[in-house]
Design a protein around this motif. Structure first.
Motif: not given
Length: 435
Positions: A12, A16, A149
């Motif tokens: 992640e 991201d 998120r």
């Protein structure tokens, strides 16, 4: 944390950009607060500052309690120059980070034993820019990622914050023992650099890319978030806000005198750093994990009541340490055990309170209302902490910590009353209404 979950988080972070930036921003957010007073109280104790003055110096963190006053303006107005280059929120983040580094450097060149006024002035400045940094990072976090998120963003921010807090606590104390307090504070100023890099690399929130709205009047900018919150809470507004105001009061009063107690018991800066920060880091992770599990299994309000009772009761361990823990022989392990009990309860209570406050905010005013509630949570306890040194002069450390534990009794009763009349079944409805 198992290997699969660890690899998942690493993936992640690589994929991201906002999540990776959040880790660095959380780190920089974790540095200033302890250096305003808590870590600095060890320096002040060594400089011969009286116990009464030490208690009053806790008021240097007042900016963290009043940040709700300027939080709405940070949502609506640009930072000079940098907001044109980076966007409104990232511009304010970098401005506040530069301010933190400069304030830390100024404190470093002070001498509280000879020029206490210098230390007070620049510590107040450090508190202001540190509180501003917290506010704008929260605003960026809320607006840069979609709702689904936010849980991951918050968890990443908490990890970064704990590492920064470890640096400002254990790191500064170790450096002070090895090289002196000036070197320690200058090193902390340099550690703001990763946060600046994270801010520069972070994506702009969509709201910063949208056409600018005409700013509201000063009065309306401040009042609108408050009006929205109290309007949705209705008749429960006063008891709910009173509960938030009292929840951390015992902890704030107790924390103001924790390090002076440890110094009184003849523990070194390295002893304090090892127990409160290195042990405390992992103990805090345990308290955080337990809070997540219990909140899901027992419900938010039941967990809130447990947190109130356990956090206040943990001060009895500090009272026992004050009575029996003077340094020597096996007392170090009594010190470690006692502080671990208090740290575990504090971490557990903090996570539950954050979850509760988050459940009360509306989406539109999330940053301002959250700043309002965190300020409300901290303000009463901070004011009472200012008198803590005078209480100790009259009662001694043991009875002082017994007293801070008893403060939690009426707070626990209020938590139970609110639970029976204002149970929350979910964190927040999509439209921001209280379920």
């Amino acid at each position: 944390m198992n290997e699969a979950s660890g690899l998942s988080i690493l993936r992640e972070l690589r994929s991201d950009r906002a999540l990776a930036a959040m880790l660095g921003l959380g780190f920089s957010s974790g540095i200033p607060f302890l250096l305003v007073y808590a870590t600095q109280s060890a320096w002040l104790s060594e400089a011969g500052v009286s116990i009464e003055t030490l208690g009053l110096m806790a008021e240097m963190t007042l900016a963290y309690k009043f940040k709700f006053l300027w939080a709405p303006f940070l949502d609506r107005y640009d930072a000079p120059i940098l907001s044109r280059l980076l966007g409104r929120r990232r511009g304010w983040i970098v401005v506040s980070q530069i301010g933190v580094a400069l304030a830390l450097a100024a404190v470093a060149f002070g001498d509280p034993g000879q020029r206490l006024a210098w230390t007070v002035l620049f510590s107040l400045a450090l508190g202001f820019v540190g509180a501003t940094q917290d506010t704008v990072i929260d605003g960026w976090r809320i607006t840069v990622a979609p709702a689904e998120r936010q849980s991951l963003m918050s968890s990443t921010a908490e990890i970064g914050w704990r590492v920064g807090n470890l640096a400002a606590g254990a790191g500064a104390l170790y450096l002070a023992d090895a090289f002196g307090w000036r070197a320690a504070y200058l090193a902390m100023a340099a550690l703001m650099a990763p946060g600046v890099i994270a801010a520069l690399a972070a994506p702009e929130p969509p709201s910063d890319l949208a056409p600018r709205r005409k700013p509201k009047s000063v009065g309306e900018t401040i009042v609108e978030p408050i009006r929205d919150l109290t309007g949705r809470l209705g008749r429960m507004a006063f008891p709910v806000l009173l509960l938030i105001a009292g929840f951390r009061m015992p902890g704030y009063v107790s924390n103001a005198m924790a390090i002076p107690l440890f110094k009184e018991l003849h523990y070194s800066n390295s002893d304090i750093a090892t127990v409160t920060k290195l042990f405390g880091f992992w103990v805090g992770i345990g308290g955080t994990a337990l809070a997540g599990v219990l909140t899901l299994r027992l419900g938010l309000m039941a967990s809130l009541l447990i947190a109130t009772v356990s956090a206040s009761a943990s001060h009895l361990a500090l009272a026992y340490l004050a009575a029996h823990g003077d340094h020597g022989g096996g007392e170090f392990w009594l010190f470690a055990t006692t502080v671990s009990i208090d740290s575990f309860a504090y971490a557990f209570a903090s996570v539950v309170l954050i979850t509760y406050m988050s459940s009360l905010v509306s989406t539109e005013h999330a940053a301002s209302q959250y700043a309002l509630m965190t300020s409300l949570c901290a303000f009463p306890g901070s004011l009472l902490a200012g008198a803590s040194g005078f209480f100790i002069e009259r009662t001694g450390f043991t009875w002082f910590f017994v007293g801070t534990s008893l403060i939690g009794v009426p707070v626990a009763l209020l938590a139970f009353w609110v639970w029976r009349r204002h149970a929350i079944s979910d964190l927040r409805a999509p439209d921001g209404a209280i379920p």
